[in-house]
Design a protein around this motif. Structure first.
Motif, PDB file in Angstrom:
ATOM      1  N   GLY A 202      30.642  33.718  27.516  1.00 52.26           N
ATOM      2  CA  GLY A 202      31.940  33.864  26.869  1.00 52.26           C
ATOM      3  C   GLY A 202      31.945  34.975  25.830  1.00 52.26           C
ATOM      4  N   SER A 203      30.872  35.075  25.048  1.00 53.78           N
ATOM      5  CA  SER A 203      30.774  36.134  24.041  1.00 53.78           C
ATOM      6  C   SER A 203      30.718  37.508  24.699  1.00 53.78           C
ATOM      7  N   ALA A 204      29.985  37.597  25.803  1.00 56.07           N
ATOM      8  CA  ALA A 204      29.885  38.870  26.518  1.00 56.07           C
ATOM      9  C   ALA A 204      31.237  39.282  27.086  1.00 56.07           C
ATOM     10  N   ARG A 205      31.999  38.318  27.561  1.00 54.56           N
ATOM     11  CA  ARG A 205      33.320  38.632  28.121  1.00 54.56           C
ATOM     12  C   ARG A 205      34.260  39.140  27.025  1.00 54.56           C
ATOM     13  N   TRP A 206      34.246  38.490  25.869  1.00 52.14           N
ATOM     14  CA  TRP A 206      35.096  38.921  24.757  1.00 52.14           C
ATOM     15  C   TRP A 206      34.682  40.317  24.291  1.00 52.14           C
ATOM     16  N   TYR A 207      33.378  40.547  24.211  1.00 51.39           N
ATOM     17  CA  TYR A 207      32.866  41.875  23.857  1.00 51.39           C
ATOM     18  C   TYR A 207      33.328  42.901  24.884  1.00 51.39           C
ATOM     19  N   GLY A 208      33.249  42.515  26.169  1.00 52.12           N
ATOM     20  CA  GLY A 208      33.673  43.408  27.241  1.00 52.12           C
ATOM     21  C   GLY A 208      35.148  43.756  27.158  1.00 52.12           C
ATOM     22  N   ILE A 209      35.986  42.778  26.808  1.00 43.04           N
ATOM     23  CA  ILE A 209      37.421  43.031  26.672  1.00 43.04           C
ATOM     24  C   ILE A 209      37.673  44.125  25.634  1.00 43.04           C
ATOM     25  N   VAL A 210      36.965  44.044  24.520  1.00 42.94           N
ATOM     26  CA  VAL A 210      37.189  45.001  23.435  1.00 42.94           C
ATOM     27  C   VAL A 210      36.655  46.386  23.793  1.00 42.94           C
ATOM     28  N   ILE A 211      35.402  46.460  24.259  1.00 45.26           N
ATOM     29  CA  ILE A 211      34.840  47.785  24.528  1.00 45.26           C
ATOM     30  C   ILE A 211      35.526  48.457  25.713  1.00 45.26           C
ATOM     31  N   ALA A 212      35.957  47.662  26.691  1.00 45.93           N
ATOM     32  CA  ALA A 212      36.685  48.245  27.818  1.00 45.93           C
ATOM     33  C   ALA A 212      38.048  48.748  27.363  1.00 45.93           C
ATOM     34  N   GLY A 213      38.670  48.023  26.436  1.00 50.74           N
ATOM     35  CA  GLY A 213      39.956  48.466  25.900  1.00 50.74           C
ATOM     36  C   GLY A 213      39.842  49.779  25.142  1.00 50.74           C
TER      37      GLY A 213
ATOM     38  N   ALA B 155      19.358  40.246  26.154  1.00 50.96           N
ATOM     39  CA  ALA B 155      19.341  41.250  27.226  1.00 50.96           C
ATOM     40  C   ALA B 155      20.428  40.941  28.256  1.00 50.96           C
ATOM     41  N   LEU B 156      20.620  39.675  28.569  1.00 49.16           N
ATOM     42  CA  LEU B 156      21.670  39.290  29.519  1.00 49.16           C
ATOM     43  C   LEU B 156      23.053  39.518  28.925  1.00 49.16           C
ATOM     44  N   PHE B 157      23.208  39.222  27.646  1.00 47.05           N
ATOM     45  CA  PHE B 157      24.478  39.448  26.953  1.00 47.05           C
ATOM     46  C   PHE B 157      24.879  40.918  27.025  1.00 47.05           C
ATOM     47  N   GLU B 158      23.948  41.805  26.701  1.00 45.73           N
ATOM     48  CA  GLU B 158      24.247  43.231  26.709  1.00 45.73           C
ATOM     49  C   GLU B 158      24.511  43.744  28.122  1.00 45.73           C
ATOM     50  N   ALA B 159      23.768  43.232  29.097  1.00 52.50           N
ATOM     51  CA  ALA B 159      23.974  43.660  30.483  1.00 52.50           C
ATOM     52  C   ALA B 159      25.352  43.233  30.979  1.00 52.50           C
ATOM     53  N   GLN B 160      25.781  42.023  30.617  1.00 53.15           N
ATOM     54  CA  GLN B 160      27.107  41.559  31.020  1.00 53.15           C
ATOM     55  C   GLN B 160      28.200  42.393  30.380  1.00 53.15           C
ATOM     56  N   ALA B 161      28.044  42.709  29.103  1.00 57.11           N
ATOM     57  CA  ALA B 161      29.049  43.517  28.408  1.00 57.11           C
ATOM     58  C   ALA B 161      29.179  44.896  29.054  1.00 57.11           C
ATOM     59  N   HIS B 162      28.069  45.520  29.407  1.00 59.92           N
ATOM     60  CA  HIS B 162      28.112  46.829  30.053  1.00 59.92           C
ATOM     61  C   HIS B 162      28.697  46.744  31.459  1.00 59.92           C
TER      62      HIS B 162
ATOM     63  N   LEU C  99      23.055  24.574  29.581  1.00 55.91           N
ATOM     64  CA  LEU C  99      24.268  25.103  30.202  1.00 55.91           C
ATOM     65  C   LEU C  99      25.276  25.517  29.145  1.00 55.91           C
ATOM     66  N   ALA C 100      25.399  24.725  28.086  1.00 55.09           N
ATOM     67  CA  ALA C 100      26.343  25.052  27.015  1.00 55.09           C
ATOM     68  C   ALA C 100      25.969  26.377  26.352  1.00 55.09           C
ATOM     69  N   VAL C 101      24.691  26.610  26.105  1.00 54.73           N
ATOM     70  CA  VAL C 101      24.255  27.862  25.501  1.00 54.73           C
ATOM     71  C   VAL C 101      24.522  29.028  26.447  1.00 54.73           C
ATOM     72  N   ALA C 102      24.228  28.822  27.742  1.00 53.99           N
ATOM     73  CA  ALA C 102      24.469  29.875  28.737  1.00 53.99           C
ATOM     74  C   ALA C 102      25.944  30.245  28.781  1.00 53.99           C
ATOM     75  N   LEU C 103      26.827  29.264  28.712  1.00 59.03           N
ATOM     76  CA  LEU C 103      28.264  29.532  28.731  1.00 59.03           C
ATOM     77  C   LEU C 103      28.712  30.237  27.450  1.00 59.03           C
TER      78      LEU C 103
ATOM     79  N   PHE D  95      30.162  42.205  17.080  1.00 63.84           N
ATOM     80  CA  PHE D  95      29.897  41.343  18.229  1.00 63.84           C
ATOM     81  C   PHE D  95      28.413  40.993  18.338  1.00 63.84           C
ATOM     82  N   HIS D  96      27.550  41.969  18.044  1.00 66.80           N
ATOM     83  CA  HIS D  96      26.121  41.654  18.016  1.00 66.80           C
ATOM     84  C   HIS D  96      25.807  40.727  16.837  1.00 66.80           C
ATOM     85  N   PHE D  97      26.484  40.938  15.722  1.00 67.52           N
ATOM     86  CA  PHE D  97      26.315  40.021  14.589  1.00 67.52           C
ATOM     87  C   PHE D  97      26.695  38.604  15.009  1.00 67.52           C
ATOM     88  N   GLY D  98      27.825  38.484  15.734  1.00 64.38           N
ATOM     89  CA  GLY D  98      28.295  37.170  16.152  1.00 64.38           C
ATOM     90  C   GLY D  98      27.333  36.468  17.097  1.00 64.38           C
ATOM     91  N   ILE D  99      26.827  37.191  18.105  1.00 62.55           N
ATOM     92  CA  ILE D  99      25.926  36.549  19.069  1.00 62.55           C
ATOM     93  C   ILE D  99      24.600  36.203  18.404  1.00 62.55           C
TER      94      ILE D  99
END
Length: 307
Positions: free
Chosen positions: A165-176, A106-113, A157-161, A227-231
């Motif tokens: 990071g995955s959400a940011r990469w997802y965001g780069i693509v969908i925003a593009g 849920a946090l991953f998807e919220a960050q991507a949006h 902390l490592a899992v949270a990061l 991206f969802h497959f990856g996460i």
């Protein structure tokens, strides 16, 4: 024992936490840090981060740039406050999800949006941890999601990061893709077809056999979200690791940060020239192999015509 004075908060961080001193003097008309940041965010949302300057924000508010500097003394501070404003707090809905995995998803998807709503956030370089209230809230939410797992603090902390990071990469693509849709007037489906056709035109089985096989399989036209497959596979890995910890298996050693020393960053001229020569040689080798494959292809076609 040596007493070490705690560091003074940088101006931008102090402003974000609301502990910075207010300006002694200001314009007679109403002005505040909050209004400045809101105007800057509106400007970035409408025209991109490149449109944001102290002069542009001042003009939007009807003040002079010098009036703004009494409240926000540097553009870097303004960018930090804009990031804080646009990021906001994590959605409470993630707390209702069952289990750490669903909470983190849920946090991953919220960050991507979030990146889709404010794509200019992706243009702000990462220069360290953004020690601000909203960013801290997102990190805290991810750590809290893992509170009932046997992971230790470093592992949580490592899992949270990894999720961030995955959400940011997802965001780069969908925003593009969203920007391409706005600039071309094409729908996401039309963009997908267009890109698939471009791949089909330039990717050959002789030069890129594996990629060509993927194209032939229609992967670039599939509805599946990689991206969802990856996460999900990251979560599979964390789940498997948690099972190992529950079984009492020894935890692996944690790698140290790969942050180079300043001296390692300073490449001399000869080293740069050598690397440039290597890149040129690699390109020449790729071109030669491509030419060789073309010659073999032409030879096979001539042979086939004369049979």
């Amino acid at each position: 024992m040596i007493d070490i004075e705690p560091p003074e908060l940088p101006r931008g961080i102090a402003l974000a936490w609301g502990v910075a001193a207010n300006p002694q003097r200001g314009p007679k008309r109403e002005m505040s840090v909050e209004k400045i940041v809101e105007a800057a965010v509106e400007l970035a949302d409408a025209e991109g981060i490149g449109a944001v300057s102290m002069a542009a924000v001042a003009a939007k508010l009807g003040f002079t740039p010098m009036s703004l500097y009494r409240y926000v003394t540097a553009k870097d501070d303004l960018l930090l406050l804009m990031q804080e404003e646009a990021t906001g707090l994590p959605p409470e809905a993630h707390r209702e999800a069952e289990g750490w995995r669903a909470k983190l998803m849920a946090l991953f998807e919220a960050q991507a949006h979030l990146y889709l709503a404010h794509p200019w956030l992706l243009s702000i370089p990462i220069t360290g941890s953004p020690i601000t209230p909203s960013s801290s809230a997102w990190l805290d939410a991810a750590l809290e999601s893992l509170a009932d797992t046997p992971l230790d603090d470093v592992e949580r902390l490592a899992v949270a990061l990894a999720v961030t990071g995955s959400a940011r990469w997802y965001g780069i693509v969908i925003a593009g893709y969203a920007e391409q849709a706005r600039s071309t007037g094409m729908s996401p489906e039309q963009i997908t077809v267009y890109e698939a056709e471009l791949f089909d035109r330039v990717i050959t089985a002789e030069e890129f056999p594996s990629l060509r096989a993927v194209i032939e399989a229609g992967v670039f036209l599939a509805d599946d979200d990689p991206f969802h497959f990856g996460i999900e596979r990251i979560f599979d890995g964390v789940e498997a690791y948690i099972a190992r910890v529950d079984r009492g298996e020894k935890r692996p050693a944690v790698d140290t940060w790969l942050i180079p020393e300043p001296a390692e960053l300073a490449e001399d001229k000869k080293l740069r020239e050598a690397r440039k020569a290597v890149r040129a040689a690699e390109k020449a080798l790729r071109d030669a192999r491509k030419a060789e494959r073309q010659v073999l292809k032409d030879a096979r076609e001539r042979t086939a015509r004369h049979q």
